[in-house]
Design a protein around this motif. Structure first.
Motif, PDB file in Angstrom:
ATOM      1  N   ILE A 162       0.759  -1.110   0.133  1.00  0.00           N
ATOM      2  CA  ILE A 162       0.069   0.167   0.084  1.00  0.00           C
ATOM      3  C   ILE A 162       0.989   1.395   0.084  1.00  0.00           C
ATOM      4  CG2 ILE A 162      -1.941   1.299   1.110  1.00  0.00           C
ATOM      5  CD1 ILE A 162      -2.816  -1.408   2.459  1.00  0.00           C
ATOM      6  N   VAL A 163       0.752   2.220  -1.012  1.00  0.00           N
ATOM      7  CA  VAL A 163       1.476   3.201  -1.248  1.00  0.00           C
ATOM      8  C   VAL A 163       0.517   4.521  -0.911  1.00  0.00           C
ATOM      9  CG1 VAL A 163       2.907   4.547  -2.636  1.00  0.00           C
ATOM     10  CG2 VAL A 163       3.078   2.046  -2.786  1.00  0.00           C
ATOM     11  N   LYS A 164       1.026   5.138  -0.067  1.00  0.00           N
ATOM     12  CA  LYS A 164       0.207   6.862   0.123  1.00  0.00           C
ATOM     13  C   LYS A 164       1.666   7.512   0.441  1.00  0.00           C
ATOM     14  CE  LYS A 164      -2.525   9.390   3.117  1.00  0.00           C
ATOM     15  NZ  LYS A 164      -3.186  10.072   1.669  1.00  0.00           N
ATOM     16  N   ASN A 165       2.211   8.050  -0.863  1.00  0.00           N
ATOM     17  CA  ASN A 165       3.188   8.994  -0.861  1.00  0.00           C
ATOM     18  C   ASN A 165       3.235   9.373  -2.286  1.00  0.00           C
ATOM     19  OD1 ASN A 165       6.087   9.728  -1.634  1.00  0.00           O
ATOM     20  ND2 ASN A 165       6.777   8.942   0.117  1.00  0.00           N
ATOM     21  N   LYS A 166       2.901  10.675  -2.439  1.00  0.00           N
ATOM     22  CA  LYS A 166       2.713  11.543  -3.700  1.00  0.00           C
ATOM     23  C   LYS A 166       4.079  11.387  -4.440  1.00  0.00           C
ATOM     24  CE  LYS A 166      -1.814  12.210  -3.413  1.00  0.00           C
ATOM     25  NZ  LYS A 166      -2.479  11.402  -4.264  1.00  0.00           N
ATOM     26  N   ASP A 167       5.042  11.538  -4.009  1.00  0.00           N
ATOM     27  CA  ASP A 167       6.430  11.677  -4.568  1.00  0.00           C
ATOM     28  C   ASP A 167       6.580  10.327  -5.268  1.00  0.00           C
ATOM     29  OD1 ASP A 167       6.871  14.088  -3.838  1.00  0.00           O
ATOM     30  OD2 ASP A 167       8.095  13.601  -2.105  1.00  0.00           O
ATOM     31  N   ILE A 168       6.280   9.099  -4.388  1.00  0.00           N
ATOM     32  CA  ILE A 168       6.460   7.680  -5.380  1.00  0.00           C
ATOM     33  C   ILE A 168       5.423   7.563  -6.362  1.00  0.00           C
ATOM     34  CG2 ILE A 168       6.402   5.271  -4.873  1.00  0.00           C
ATOM     35  CD1 ILE A 168       7.629   5.703  -1.969  1.00  0.00           C
ATOM     36  N   GLN A 169       4.224   7.922  -6.036  1.00  0.00           N
ATOM     37  CA  GLN A 169       3.118   7.783  -6.804  1.00  0.00           C
ATOM     38  C   GLN A 169       3.392   8.632  -8.163  1.00  0.00           C
ATOM     39  OE1 GLN A 169       0.077   8.267  -3.257  1.00  0.00           O
ATOM     40  NE2 GLN A 169      -1.181   7.887  -5.151  1.00  0.00           N
ATOM     41  N   LYS A 170       3.952   9.738  -8.119  1.00  0.00           N
ATOM     42  CA  LYS A 170       4.052  10.584  -9.362  1.00  0.00           C
ATOM     43  C   LYS A 170       5.138   9.923 -10.133  1.00  0.00           C
ATOM     44  CE  LYS A 170       5.625  15.266 -10.883  1.00  0.00           C
ATOM     45  NZ  LYS A 170       5.951  16.570 -10.275  1.00  0.00           N
ATOM     46  N   GLU A 171       6.379   9.206  -9.471  1.00  0.00           N
ATOM     47  CA  GLU A 171       7.188   8.496 -10.131  1.00  0.00           C
ATOM     48  C   GLU A 171       6.789   7.178 -10.818  1.00  0.00           C
ATOM     49  OE1 GLU A 171      11.762   6.769  -9.147  1.00  0.00           O
ATOM     50  OE2 GLU A 171      10.588   7.616  -7.545  1.00  0.00           O
TER      51      GLU A 171
ATOM     52  N   GLU B 271      -3.616  -3.386 -15.373  1.00  0.00           N
ATOM     53  CA  GLU B 271      -2.612  -4.203 -15.683  1.00  0.00           C
ATOM     54  C   GLU B 271      -1.446  -3.519 -16.740  1.00  0.00           C
ATOM     55  OE1 GLU B 271      -4.274  -8.712 -16.879  1.00  0.00           O
ATOM     56  OE2 GLU B 271      -5.239  -7.154 -18.042  1.00  0.00           O
ATOM     57  N   GLY B 272      -2.015  -2.241 -17.071  1.00  0.00           N
ATOM     58  CA  GLY B 272      -0.976  -1.505 -17.785  1.00  0.00           C
ATOM     59  C   GLY B 272       0.109  -0.730 -16.974  1.00  0.00           C
ATOM     60  N   PHE B 273       1.022  -1.359 -16.751  1.00  0.00           N
ATOM     61  CA  PHE B 273       2.256  -1.081 -15.838  1.00  0.00           C
ATOM     62  C   PHE B 273       3.399  -1.625 -16.258  1.00  0.00           C
ATOM     63  CE2 PHE B 273       0.804  -3.818 -13.259  1.00  0.00           C
ATOM     64  CZ  PHE B 273       1.862  -4.341 -12.295  1.00  0.00           C
ATOM     65  N   VAL B 274       4.692  -1.268 -15.818  1.00  0.00           N
ATOM     66  CA  VAL B 274       5.915  -1.776 -16.037  1.00  0.00           C
ATOM     67  C   VAL B 274       6.250  -2.609 -14.773  1.00  0.00           C
ATOM     68  CG1 VAL B 274       8.192  -1.710 -16.854  1.00  0.00           C
ATOM     69  CG2 VAL B 274       6.458  -0.344 -17.962  1.00  0.00           C
ATOM     70  N   PRO B 275       6.095  -4.025 -14.732  1.00  0.00           N
ATOM     71  CA  PRO B 275       6.449  -4.422 -13.220  1.00  0.00           C
ATOM     72  C   PRO B 275       7.796  -4.411 -12.917  1.00  0.00           C
ATOM     73  CG  PRO B 275       4.982  -5.858 -14.631  1.00  0.00           C
ATOM     74  CD  PRO B 275       5.460  -4.871 -15.382  1.00  0.00           C
TER      75      PRO B 275
ATOM     76  N   ILE C 161      11.406   0.611  -8.184  1.00  0.00           N
ATOM     77  CA  ILE C 161      11.177   1.892  -7.229  1.00  0.00           C
ATOM     78  C   ILE C 161      10.702   1.501  -5.793  1.00  0.00           C
ATOM     79  CG2 ILE C 161       9.529   3.921  -7.146  1.00  0.00           C
ATOM     80  CD1 ILE C 161       9.751   3.908 -10.139  1.00  0.00           C
ATOM     81  N   LEU C 162       9.926   0.421  -5.925  1.00  0.00           N
ATOM     82  CA  LEU C 162       9.460   0.099  -4.568  1.00  0.00           C
ATOM     83  C   LEU C 162      10.363  -1.074  -3.699  1.00  0.00           C
ATOM     84  CD1 LEU C 162       5.674  -0.502  -5.500  1.00  0.00           C
ATOM     85  CD2 LEU C 162       6.755   1.538  -4.316  1.00  0.00           C
ATOM     86  N   LYS C 163      11.622  -1.292  -4.184  1.00  0.00           N
ATOM     87  CA  LYS C 163      12.382  -2.089  -3.752  1.00  0.00           C
ATOM     88  C   LYS C 163      11.823  -3.680  -3.292  1.00  0.00           C
ATOM     89  CE  LYS C 163      15.524   1.383  -2.069  1.00  0.00           C
ATOM     90  NZ  LYS C 163      14.724   2.457  -2.772  1.00  0.00           N
ATOM     91  N   LEU C 164      11.063  -4.026  -4.024  1.00  0.00           N
ATOM     92  CA  LEU C 164      10.176  -5.529  -3.800  1.00  0.00           C
ATOM     93  C   LEU C 164      11.140  -6.458  -3.878  1.00  0.00           C
ATOM     94  CD1 LEU C 164       6.843  -4.671  -5.786  1.00  0.00           C
ATOM     95  CD2 LEU C 164       7.338  -4.352  -3.457  1.00  0.00           C
ATOM     96  N   GLY C 165      12.255  -6.473  -4.919  1.00  0.00           N
ATOM     97  CA  GLY C 165      13.343  -7.628  -4.666  1.00  0.00           C
ATOM     98  C   GLY C 165      13.923  -8.123  -3.599  1.00  0.00           C
ATOM     99  N   ALA C 166      13.815  -7.100  -2.620  1.00  0.00           N
ATOM    100  CA  ALA C 166      14.512  -7.271  -1.009  1.00  0.00           C
ATOM    101  C   ALA C 166      13.283  -8.091  -0.412  1.00  0.00           C
ATOM    102  CB  ALA C 166      14.654  -6.013  -0.293  1.00  0.00           C
ATOM    103  N   HIS C 167      12.112  -8.290  -0.816  1.00  0.00           N
ATOM    104  CA  HIS C 167      11.023  -8.972  -0.143  1.00  0.00           C
ATOM    105  C   HIS C 167      10.708 -10.246  -1.090  1.00  0.00           C
ATOM    106  CE1 HIS C 167      10.662  -5.549   2.772  1.00  0.00           C
ATOM    107  NE2 HIS C 167      10.611  -4.811   1.537  1.00  0.00           N
ATOM    108  N   ASN C 168      11.402 -10.497  -2.041  1.00  0.00           N
ATOM    109  CA  ASN C 168      11.029 -11.721  -2.722  1.00  0.00           C
ATOM    110  C   ASN C 168       9.935 -11.578  -3.481  1.00  0.00           C
ATOM    111  OD1 ASN C 168      11.714 -14.392  -4.253  1.00  0.00           O
ATOM    112  ND2 ASN C 168      10.264 -15.324  -2.543  1.00  0.00           N
TER     113      ASN C 168
END
Length: 210
Positions: free
Chosen positions: A50-59, A157-161, A167-174
């Motif tokens: 869950i993202v609530k950060n306008k800077d990240i959302q804009k990116e 579905e229209g985004f680049v996973p 950006i969200l550093k999801l790799g660190a969480h597998n």
């Protein structure tokens, strides 16, 4: 509203009211709904970011086919699946079954053995596809709960996973991102909000066999 009226009210929002935000109670409801989603064998191979950060959302807009709902939403929900999955998750699941239900090993072990073998024989590519299917179950459930709670949404579905993962550093969480669901409240000037819903006749989509 009854549930059908709520589903009639729902649509894929094109423009959110950026001055309105979901309450903590509403976010908690969505968290609970996500956790209660049905998944194959009950294994829950999913996580919700869950993202609530306008800077990240804009990116993230840049990597979402420029869809402005990603920025305008009160919160951005991202359904993720493991990049690597193994039968260790089966072990963890049945440990939880024992803890919650106090089910004896004699009852658990036959099904546990079967499910472990099923996971072990699949390739990682097959497991990714299988787990991605669970993500679609989750987003369907969230869309219905949003409608019932008068929360607006726009499934994507229209985004680049790969970019989301970076950006969200999801790799660190597998984890890898699979589906995106901006949530919030429709803007008064969203051109879609007053349009009639376009759906086939029920007779064209339902076959009854008596």
């Amino acid at each position: 509203m009854n549930l059908i009226e709520s589903l009639q009210w729902r649509y894929a929002v094109k423009k959110f009211d950026e001055h309105k935000a979901l309450s903590k109670t509403q976010i908690h409801t969505l968290k609970e709904a996500f956790n209660l989603t049905a998944t194959s064998y009950g294994l829950q191979p999913l996580k919700l970011v869950i993202v609530k950060n306008k800077d990240i959302q804009k990116e993230l807009v840049t990597h979402s086919w420029k869809q402005q709902q990603v920025l305008g939403a009160s919160h951005l929900l991202i359904i993720c699946i493991p990049t690597k999955y193994s039968s260790v998750e089966v072990e963890n699941y049945f440990n939880l079954v024992k803890k919650i239900r106090e089910t004896p090993d004699t009852v658990i072990n036959p099904f546990k053995k079967f499910l472990t073998a099923e996971i072990d024989k699949k390739t990682q590519e097959e497991l990714l596809v299988w787990n991605k299917n669970q993500a679609y179950l989750a987003i369907g459930n969230l869309l219905t709960v949003c409608a019932a709670e008068k929360i607006d949404s726009c499934p994507m579905e229209g985004f680049v996973p790969e970019k989301y993962d970076e950006i969200l550093k999801l790799g660190a969480h597998n984890l890898t991102s699979t589906l995106v669901l901006p949530v919030g409240f429709r803007a008064d000037d969203d051109y879609m909000k007053d349009l009639k819903k376009v759906r086939k006749n029920i007779e064209d989509v339902v076959i009854e066999i008596n």
